[in-house]
Design a protein around this motif. Structure first.
Motif, PDB file in Angstrom:
ATOM      1  N   GLU A 139       7.722  10.688   2.201  1.00 41.52           N
ATOM      2  CA  GLU A 139       8.110   9.444   2.854  1.00 41.52           C
ATOM      3  C   GLU A 139       7.021   8.848   3.735  1.00 41.52           C
ATOM      4  N   TYR A 140       5.846   9.452   3.715  1.00 36.90           N
ATOM      5  CA  TYR A 140       4.717   8.794   4.365  1.00 36.90           C
ATOM      6  C   TYR A 140       4.433   7.434   3.727  1.00 36.90           C
ATOM      7  N   TRP A 141       4.931   7.220   2.508  1.00 31.61           N
ATOM      8  CA  TRP A 141       4.716   5.921   1.868  1.00 31.61           C
ATOM      9  C   TRP A 141       5.257   4.783   2.726  1.00 31.61           C
ATOM     10  N   ILE A 142       6.303   5.075   3.503  1.00 31.51           N
ATOM     11  CA  ILE A 142       6.895   4.049   4.358  1.00 31.51           C
ATOM     12  C   ILE A 142       5.895   3.603   5.424  1.00 31.51           C
ATOM     13  N   GLN A 143       5.230   4.588   6.034  1.00 32.06           N
ATOM     14  CA  GLN A 143       4.222   4.260   7.046  1.00 32.06           C
ATOM     15  C   GLN A 143       3.048   3.519   6.420  1.00 32.06           C
ATOM     16  N   ASP A 144       2.630   3.969   5.251  1.00 32.90           N
ATOM     17  CA  ASP A 144       1.494   3.343   4.576  1.00 32.90           C
ATOM     18  C   ASP A 144       1.795   1.895   4.215  1.00 32.90           C
ATOM     19  N   ALA A 145       2.955   1.656   3.619  1.00 27.95           N
ATOM     20  CA  ALA A 145       3.322   0.300   3.223  1.00 27.95           C
ATOM     21  C   ALA A 145       3.576  -0.581   4.448  1.00 27.95           C
ATOM     22  N   SER A 146       4.042   0.022   5.536  1.00 29.44           N
ATOM     23  CA  SER A 146       4.248  -0.734   6.773  1.00 29.44           C
ATOM     24  C   SER A 146       2.912  -1.164   7.369  1.00 29.44           C
ATOM     25  N   ALA A 147       1.917  -0.276   7.307  1.00 26.32           N
ATOM     26  CA  ALA A 147       0.576  -0.640   7.786  1.00 26.32           C
ATOM     27  C   ALA A 147       0.021  -1.791   6.959  1.00 26.32           C
ATOM     28  N   ALA A 148       0.235  -1.746   5.660  1.00 29.27           N
ATOM     29  CA  ALA A 148      -0.213  -2.837   4.789  1.00 29.27           C
ATOM     30  C   ALA A 148       0.501  -4.138   5.149  1.00 29.27           C
ATOM     31  N   THR A 149       1.787  -4.043   5.460  1.00 27.55           N
ATOM     32  CA  THR A 149       2.573  -5.227   5.835  1.00 27.55           C
ATOM     33  C   THR A 149       2.027  -5.872   7.096  1.00 27.55           C
ATOM     34  N   GLU A 150       1.744  -5.061   8.098  1.00 29.48           N
ATOM     35  CA  GLU A 150       1.215  -5.612   9.351  1.00 29.48           C
ATOM     36  C   GLU A 150      -0.139  -6.275   9.123  1.00 29.48           C
ATOM     37  N   ASN A 151      -0.972  -5.669   8.290  1.00 29.04           N
ATOM     38  CA  ASN A 151      -2.258  -6.295   7.967  1.00 29.04           C
ATOM     39  C   ASN A 151      -2.058  -7.675   7.343  1.00 29.04           C
ATOM     40  N   ALA A 159      -6.391  -2.985   2.628  1.00 28.14           N
ATOM     41  CA  ALA A 159      -7.376  -2.402   3.540  1.00 28.14           C
ATOM     42  C   ALA A 159      -6.722  -1.483   4.569  1.00 28.14           C
ATOM     43  N   ALA A 160      -5.404  -1.388   4.540  1.00 30.93           N
ATOM     44  CA  ALA A 160      -4.679  -0.562   5.510  1.00 30.93           C
ATOM     45  C   ALA A 160      -4.962   0.927   5.278  1.00 30.93           C
ATOM     46  N   PRO A 161      -4.800   1.737   6.322  1.00 30.96           N
ATOM     47  CA  PRO A 161      -4.929   3.183   6.143  1.00 30.96           C
ATOM     48  C   PRO A 161      -3.719   3.740   5.404  1.00 30.96           C
ATOM     49  N   SER A 162      -3.903   4.880   4.752  1.00 30.81           N
ATOM     50  CA  SER A 162      -2.773   5.544   4.104  1.00 30.81           C
ATOM     51  C   SER A 162      -2.994   7.048   4.132  1.00 30.81           C
ATOM     52  N   ALA A 163      -1.905   7.780   4.183  1.00 26.83           N
ATOM     53  CA  ALA A 163      -1.977   9.237   4.259  1.00 26.83           C
ATOM     54  C   ALA A 163      -2.697   9.798   3.040  1.00 26.83           C
ATOM     55  N   VAL A 164      -3.702  10.631   3.276  1.00 31.29           N
ATOM     56  CA  VAL A 164      -4.497  11.269   2.225  1.00 31.29           C
ATOM     57  C   VAL A 164      -5.097  10.214   1.283  1.00 31.29           C
ATOM     58  N   ASN A 165      -5.192   8.989   1.778  1.00 31.44           N
ATOM     59  CA  ASN A 165      -5.733   7.869   0.994  1.00 31.44           C
ATOM     60  C   ASN A 165      -5.022   7.714  -0.354  1.00 31.44           C
ATOM     61  N   ARG A 166      -3.721   7.968  -0.371  1.00 27.75           N
ATOM     62  CA  ARG A 166      -2.978   7.839  -1.626  1.00 27.75           C
ATOM     63  C   ARG A 166      -2.707   6.377  -2.006  1.00 27.75           C
ATOM     64  N   GLN A 167      -2.725   5.490  -1.002  1.00 32.26           N
ATOM     65  CA  GLN A 167      -2.497   4.063  -1.242  1.00 32.26           C
ATOM     66  C   GLN A 167      -1.252   3.840  -2.122  1.00 32.26           C
ATOM     67  N   PRO A 168      -0.098   4.333  -1.675  1.00 37.37           N
ATOM     68  CA  PRO A 168       1.106   4.286  -2.517  1.00 37.37           C
ATOM     69  C   PRO A 168       1.851   2.960  -2.452  1.00 37.37           C
ATOM     70  N   TRP A 169       1.095   1.884  -2.404  1.00 39.83           N
ATOM     71  CA  TRP A 169       1.721   0.576  -2.280  1.00 39.83           C
ATOM     72  C   TRP A 169       1.598  -0.219  -3.572  1.00 39.83           C
ATOM     73  N   ALA A 170       2.470  -1.187  -3.688  1.00 41.19           N
ATOM     74  CA  ALA A 170       2.411  -2.156  -4.785  1.00 41.19           C
ATOM     75  C   ALA A 170       2.907  -3.473  -4.203  1.00 41.19           C
ATOM     76  N   PHE A 171       2.387  -4.567  -4.703  1.00 43.30           N
ATOM     77  CA  PHE A 171       2.702  -5.873  -4.142  1.00 43.30           C
ATOM     78  C   PHE A 171       3.174  -6.808  -5.255  1.00 43.30           C
ATOM     79  N   VAL A 172       4.257  -7.499  -5.004  1.00 40.96           N
ATOM     80  CA  VAL A 172       4.751  -8.505  -5.946  1.00 40.96           C
ATOM     81  C   VAL A 172       4.607  -9.861  -5.269  1.00 40.96           C
TER      82      VAL A 172
END
Length: 201
Positions: free
Chosen positions: A121-133, A64-77
């Motif tokens: 490298e905006y993926w770092i900010q996106d994945a960090s936002a997901a982490t905080e959530n 549910a975290a925000p991501s740049a251009v809504n790319r949602q470049p995250w993956a979770f293991v």
């Protein structure tokens, strides 16, 4: 909760009531703000297993975290089982708490979904936002969790990637050990007016 945290919550509740007419908004704001202000890093866990439904809730919160251009470049293991958690622990010297954790979520960046070029490298900010959530959701669900960094540590990244058999386009950002808390650390009051500037430096 420290006095300054309580004062902040009261002030923000008052601001919320003024902006929404007081129709239930303040109660929701109080719960959200208290969750933020009382979250702490948990490094010792009980032996109680973490329910699958709660793991899914954490993942939903992350996505549910925000991501740049809504790319949602995250993956979770999601890592469960003592053997798997111990294997992950062996490659990460700062994640020894995996030894008592009942689960872990490894937040990664998927380079096939990242923005191309200089903005990649905006993926770092996106994945960090997901982490905080995920951390906040864990606290709200009565779980404990702690952020243990992986990227860009060259001594840890290959170990985590190997332990999880990550493909080359998946970059591990952090490992989040999760479980029911076996400790109750006092939340830190990090408010510092000296870090705030208005309009210009």
């Amino acid at each position: 909760m420290k006095k300054s945290c309580k004062i902040l919550i009261v002030l923000l509740m008052a601001a919320c009531m003024g902006s929404c007419g007081g129709y239930g908004c303040a109660d929701n704001s109080s719960a959200v703000l208290e969750n933020i202000m009382t979250r702490t890093s948990i490094r010792a866990f009980a032996e109680t297993p973490v329910e699958e439904a709660k793991i899914e809730a954490l993942l939903r919160a992350g996505m549910a975290a925000p991501s740049a251009v809504n790319r949602q470049p995250w993956a979770f293991v999601v890592v469960t089982g003592r053997e798997n958690l111990d294997r992950l622990k062996e490659g990460h010297p700062n994640a020894r708490m995996l030894g008592t954790a009942q689960a872990a979520i490894v937040v990664c960046g998927d380079m096939t979904k990242a923005i191309s070029g200089q903005m990649g490298e905006y993926w770092i900010q996106d994945a960090s936002a997901a982490t905080e959530n995920i951390l906040l959701a864990a606290h709200a669900l009565g779980l404990g969790a702690v952020w243990t960094g992986v990227y860009p540590n060259p001594n840890v990244m290959p170990n985590v990637s190997a332990a999880l058999e990550l493909p080359s386009h998946i970059v591990p950002l952090c490992v989040i050990p999760i479980g029911y808390p076996a400790e109750s650390p006092t939340p830190k009051d990090k408010w510092n007016p000296g870090n705030v500037h208005y309009n210009r430096w």
